[in-house]
Design an enzyme around this catalytic site. Structure first.
Site, short mmCIF file in Angstrom:
data_model
loop_
_atom_site.label_atom_id
_atom_site.label_comp_id
_atom_site.label_asym_id
_atom_site.label_seq_id
_atom_site.Cartn_x
_atom_site.Cartn_y
_atom_site.Cartn_z
CB SER A 72 -0.91 0.04 1.23
OG SER A 72 -1.99 -0.81 1.04
CE LYS A 75 -3.72 0.81 -1.18
NZ LYS A 75 -4.37 0.37 0.06
CB VAL A 266 -0.23 -5.84 4.21
CG1 VAL A 266 -1.51 -5.29 4.78
CG2 VAL A 266 -0.28 -5.97 2.71
O1 DON Z 1 -4.62 -4.24 -2.04
C1 DON Z 1 -4.07 -4.99 -1.26
O2 DON Z 1 -4.72 -5.73 -0.55
C2 DON Z 1 -2.56 -5.01 -1.15
N1 DON Z 1 -1.91 -5.15 -2.38
C3 DON Z 1 -2.07 -3.81 -0.43
C4 DON Z 1 -2.65 -3.70 0.91
C5 DON Z 1 -1.85 -2.97 1.91
O3 DON Z 1 -0.66 -2.90 1.89
C6 DON Z 1 -2.64 -2.39 2.99
N2 DON Z 1 -1.81 -1.70 3.90
N3 DON Z 1 -1.60 -1.72 5.02
#
Ligand code: DON
Length: 601
Positions: A72, A75, A266
């Site tokens: 994330s 983003k 994550v």
């Molecule tokens: O969209 C998702 O689920 C992952 N590729 C990224 C999620 C993520 O890193 C959320 N952050 N804490």
């Protein structure tokens, strides 16, 4: 080399990061993310911290170069890139900027059917959709290159993680279809998700994250490569959303306790970016139930508390922006002038004031300077604003800074002209010079102009104009002339080198020379009619370099020839030595005045 490394390890920040690393390594709480199967393979023991300063120094400790997937954190950077390329209006029409209060992967839109913000999956997929609309099939390559510019090295996709997320990414598919249903996403859902999953699967290290964060902290310019990756406009908006929504559900607590714009992923990474100060990157795959790295959170919080980094807890004294303020008469410039020019200047000394301004000028500084200007004595005709900047500072006096100061200057009766000069203190050469008149007109002027106008700087001079030779009669002059040897120098050539034996002195007959320390700092500029290397009459070695700033013609007098001259013309020799003493005394008075002006600040 090893000694240098040891002393770096002793720096306060290095020691603090080492302490954080040792202490937080013991914290085993949190879980490695497993909803994307490939992420579950991360080593829970890994823990790396890196800090990159805005002048490009990198502190690292632990597993700072171990790679993991950015997830994330991408983003924030994709949002900045969308603002930059698609424009704020279009971006804001499809995504909001309010915290959602929901989990990052919530399948919920705001009441206007737009995603809450670009930091939750819905908003991030929408931003990736905008890049896909613009770049079509080249969207991922374009993003890869742009994100690599933030990191200052070419990033790569972790293919197993990309495939793993694509295979398990139904929740994101649901979000993307919901977005398309509401017209937020256009085009092919699978293509957009493919780019989104790839951007999340980019491999980075804590070090990379710190450089990326430092690029944001440095108004969009990567401090290692010097490249301007995005505009400061896009950066300010990105940091705003990172502040309010970068840490998901804990955003409020984050701003309250840490107060540094940040974004987590994550995969176990966190970036935190404090404008004008530093970029922080941490990696530890043990995450809490909100998706934030436990050790990373603790590191950010400790760093902010220990060094007082909260963005609302800024320090600074507006008064430090004025390095010195003086009349043209009390401190002369570093240009030594022949008597004729000196006399013109002295006649105008009382008419001009100089303010030396330093550092990046904020609203508070400008307001303070404007008050100082309005308090200058009336009767001034010229005000010179010297913007002293270091490398990487503003290249010229920015209009936004100068305009309010000109308004302040207009308060002073009789003030006709404000000259805004940009000065490089290392050389210190005037880089740019703008004359601003009372009626608002402005024009660039030669950087060497003084209040009396340009003074025939490159003319040639007769030996009789030499102050060092003043008082010599015609016979003495002729005898001395016979001992002189003409020397010609090209622009940029060195006439004299510091440290060499001092075996002669030179009378400048044409052109301009500058006397510089070996560090490059300019001590004086001299033109035709003046002598250089005259300290050879007192010292055995050259104390500074002398360079030709233009084509230069000199008449060289060897010391042994001068010794013969002194023996045969003792009275003339004595006059020359007395002239030298007077010249040196004047230089000392000028230097003392400058010290006094600087010491009073
Ligand atoms: O969209 C998702 O689920 C992952 N590729 C990224 C999620 C993520 O890193 C959320 N952050 N804490």
């Amino acid at each position: 080399m090893d000694e240098a490394r040891d002393s770096v390890a002793e720096l306060p920040l290095a020691r603090f990061l080492a302490r954080c690393h040792a202490e937080f390594s013991r914290d085993q709480s949190g879980e490695v993310a497993s909803y994307i199967p490939e992420l579950a393979l991360a080593n829970p023991a890994h823990f790396g911290i890196a800090v990159t300063t805005v002048d490009g120094y990198v502190y690292e400790i632990g597993d700072s170069t171990v790679e993991f997937t950015i997830q994330s954190i991408s983003k924030a950077f994709v949002f900045a890139l969308a603002l930059e390329t698609v424009g704020a209006e279009r971006v804001e029409s499809i995504v909001g900027v309010e915290p959602s209060g929901d989990a990052f992967n919530s399948i919920r839109l705001g009441s206007d059917n737009r995603p809450f913000n670009p930091m939750v999956n819905a908003g991030a997929i929408a931003c990736t959709g905008l890049i896909c609309e613009r770049e079509q099939d080249g969207a991922f390559d374009w993003l890869l290159q742009a994100l690599s510019r933030f990191a200052g090295r070419r990033l790569e996709v972790d293919e197993p993680t990309f495939r793993s997320e694509r295979e398990s990414g139904d929740r994101n598919r649901a979000i993307a279809y919901l977005l398309r249903n509401h017209g937020v996403l256009q085009g092919d859902v699978d293509q957009v998700l493919d780019v989104y999953f790839r951007q999340c699967a980019l491999r980075v290290s804590a070090r990379d994250l710190s450089v990326m964060a430092a690029t944001l902290a440095h108004k969009g310019r990567n401090p290692l490569t010097g490249e301007q990756v995005v505009s400061s406009y896009a950066v300010a908006r990105t940091l705003s959303v990172m502040t309010s929504s970068g840490m998901y559900d804990s955003a409020g607590r984050w701003v309250y306790r840490v107060g540094i714009p940040a974004k987590s992923g994550v995969g176990g990474g966190i970036v935190a970016s404090l404008p004008s100060q530093l970029g922080l990157g941490t990696y530890s795959p043990l995450i809490d139930d909100q998706g934030n790295s436990v050790r990373g959170l603790r590191t950010c919080e400790a760093l902010s508390t220990h060094f007082g980094l909260h963005m609302l807890n800024r320090v600074g004294d507006v008064r430090t922006c004025i390095a010195a303020s003086y009349d043209v008469g009390s401190v002369s410039s570093r240009r030594s002038r022949p008597p004729r020019e000196q006399a013109i200047l002295e006649a105008h000394h009382g008419e001009g004031a100089i303010l030396e301004l330093t550092g990046a000028l904020s609203f508070g500084n400008i307001e303070y300077i404007s008050r100082r200007i309005s308090n200058l004595r009336s009767g001034l005709r010229y005000l010179i604003l010297d913007f002293i900047h270091g490398r990487g500072g503003h290249a010229s006096a920015p209009q936004l800074v100068v305009d309010p100061l000109v308004v302040a200057a207009e308060i002073i009766t009789a003030l006709q002209t404000v000259v805004a000069r940009s000065v490089d203190p290392l050389t210190p050469a005037v880089v740019s010079c703008t004359e601003i008149h009372r009626d608002g007109t402005r024009n660039a002027i030669p950087t060497d102009v003084v209040i009396t106008g340009d003074l025939e700087l490159e003319r040639s001079a007769d030996l009789s104009e030499q102050e060092l030779l003043s008082g010599l009669d015609a016979a003495d002059m002729t005898a001395l002339q016979e001992l002189l040897v003409e020397r010609n120098y090209r622009t940029g050539e060195r006439l004299i080198s510091a440290g060499e034996p001092a075996a002669s002195l030179m009378f400048v007959a044409g052109g301009i020379v500058s006397v510089r320390l070996q560090s490059g700092v300019r001590l004086a500029t001299l033109s035709a009619g003046m002598a250089v290397g005259e300290m050879a009459l007192l010292e055995t070695a050259r104390s500074a370099d002398v360079w030709a700033d233009t084509k230069v013609v000199c008449l060289e007098l060897a010391l042994d020839a001068f010794a013969r001259f002194r023996a045969s013309h003792p009275r003339a020799g004595e006059k020359i030595m007395a002239n030298l003493a007077r010249l040196l005394a004047r230089r000392l008075i000028v230097a003392n005045n400058k010290i006094e002006v600087l010491a009073s600040y």
